[in-house]
Write an enzyme that holds these catalytic residues in place. Structure first.
Site, PDB file in Angstrom:
ATOM      1  N   GLU A  66      65.120  28.154 -22.893  1.00  0.00           N
ATOM      2  CA  GLU A  66      66.813  27.700 -22.952  1.00  0.00           C
ATOM      3  C   GLU A  66      67.231  29.110 -23.978  1.00  0.00           C
ATOM      4  OE1 GLU A  66      65.162  24.629 -25.496  1.00  0.00           O
ATOM      5  OE2 GLU A  66      64.251  23.469 -23.873  1.00  0.00           O
ATOM      6  N   LYS A 116      68.353  12.252 -22.591  1.00  0.00           N
ATOM      7  CA  LYS A 116      67.408  13.490 -21.476  1.00  0.00           C
ATOM      8  C   LYS A 116      68.446  12.470 -20.009  1.00  0.00           C
ATOM      9  CE  LYS A 116      64.627  17.009 -23.810  1.00  0.00           C
ATOM     10  NZ  LYS A 116      63.668  16.899 -23.358  1.00  0.00           N
TER      11      LYS A 116
END
Length: 246
Positions: A38, A168
């Protein structure tokens, strides 16, 4: 988290400065500045405090005050650190929930932590509830706990497990289900944080989703690599467009 930012563009500027200074500090200590999935740094260090000390040093070097201008938020991912009802979160032997909470409170106080995501395992409802009762003025975020699922969110609300939820879209699978979870979370007073996934693409829809649902925060990785930066660029475009209309 850039708490004192005037707008989104300013928030990005603040984060960029802190990240660049963190890179310099890590290099000066002859540690690796390689980044993970990430975009975050992953130097070889031995405990949590060393990592947090590096970040605090970077915030200070950037001319900001930790806990006021910029705040540290943790993503513990405790599922990976859980074994036989105990946790190895704090770089020690496996600790009970109660002892883990004591360690969390030490870190919160020492580093002015403003948010903790997934502090306990996804089915440790008792642990989540105990933490919520033990700390004040800290955002406790459920990710693995809720998996963007309305039924799990309802259970967490009744259990007093958290005060925020990570959203999400591709975790629950459809836009309509995602919107239902966001709507319910906002009705019960939870903060909503729209999130990327580790294996992400350059698609920018979650930036629009964050703005369109009036969510409180977005989590989309560090200012590194195109699949992360794409979302930030989209948010800047939205900010500019909204500014024109205002």
């Amino acid at each position: 988290r850039p708490d004192r930012a005037k707008n989104f563009s300013d928030a990005m500027r603040i984060c960029y400065v802190v990240i660049k200074n963190l890179s310099k500090i890590i290099k000066n200590r002859r540690l690796s500045t390689s980044v993970g999935d990430e975009g975050g740094f992953a130097p070889m260090i031995s405990n949590n405090n060393q990592a947090l000390d590096l970040i605090v040093s970077s915030i200070k070097k950037s001319g900001f005050v930790n806990g006021k201008d910029v705040s540290i938020c943790l993503d513990v991912a405790a599922n990976e650190l859980y074994k036989k009802n105990k946790y190895s979160i704090h770089s020690k032997n496996y600790l009970s929930v109660e002892k883990s909470i004591i360690e969390y409170k030490k870190i919160i106080k020492r580093y002015n932590i403003k948010s903790i995501e997934d502090p306990f395992a996804e089915n440790d409802w008792v642990g989540w509830n105990k933490l919520m009762k033990s700390v004040k003025k800290v955002q406790i975020v459920g990710d693995d706990l809720y998996v963007t699922n309305l039924e799990r969110l309802k259970k967490g609300f009744l259990n007093i497990s958290s005060n925020a939820i990570l959203i999400k879209l591709n975790q629950i699978g459809t836009v309509s289900e995602t919107l239902d979870v966001i709507k319910f979370a906002q009705i019960i007073g939870f903060k909503t944080i729209i999130s990327h996934r580790s294996g992400d693409s350059e698609d920018t829809f979650i930036a629009d989703l964050a703005v369109g649902t009036n969510s409180n925060q977005i989590k989309t990785g560090s200012l590194a690599r195109s699949e992360r930066v794409a979302k930030y660029n989209q948010l800047i475009r939205i900010e500019e467009e909204l500014g024109k209309k205002a």
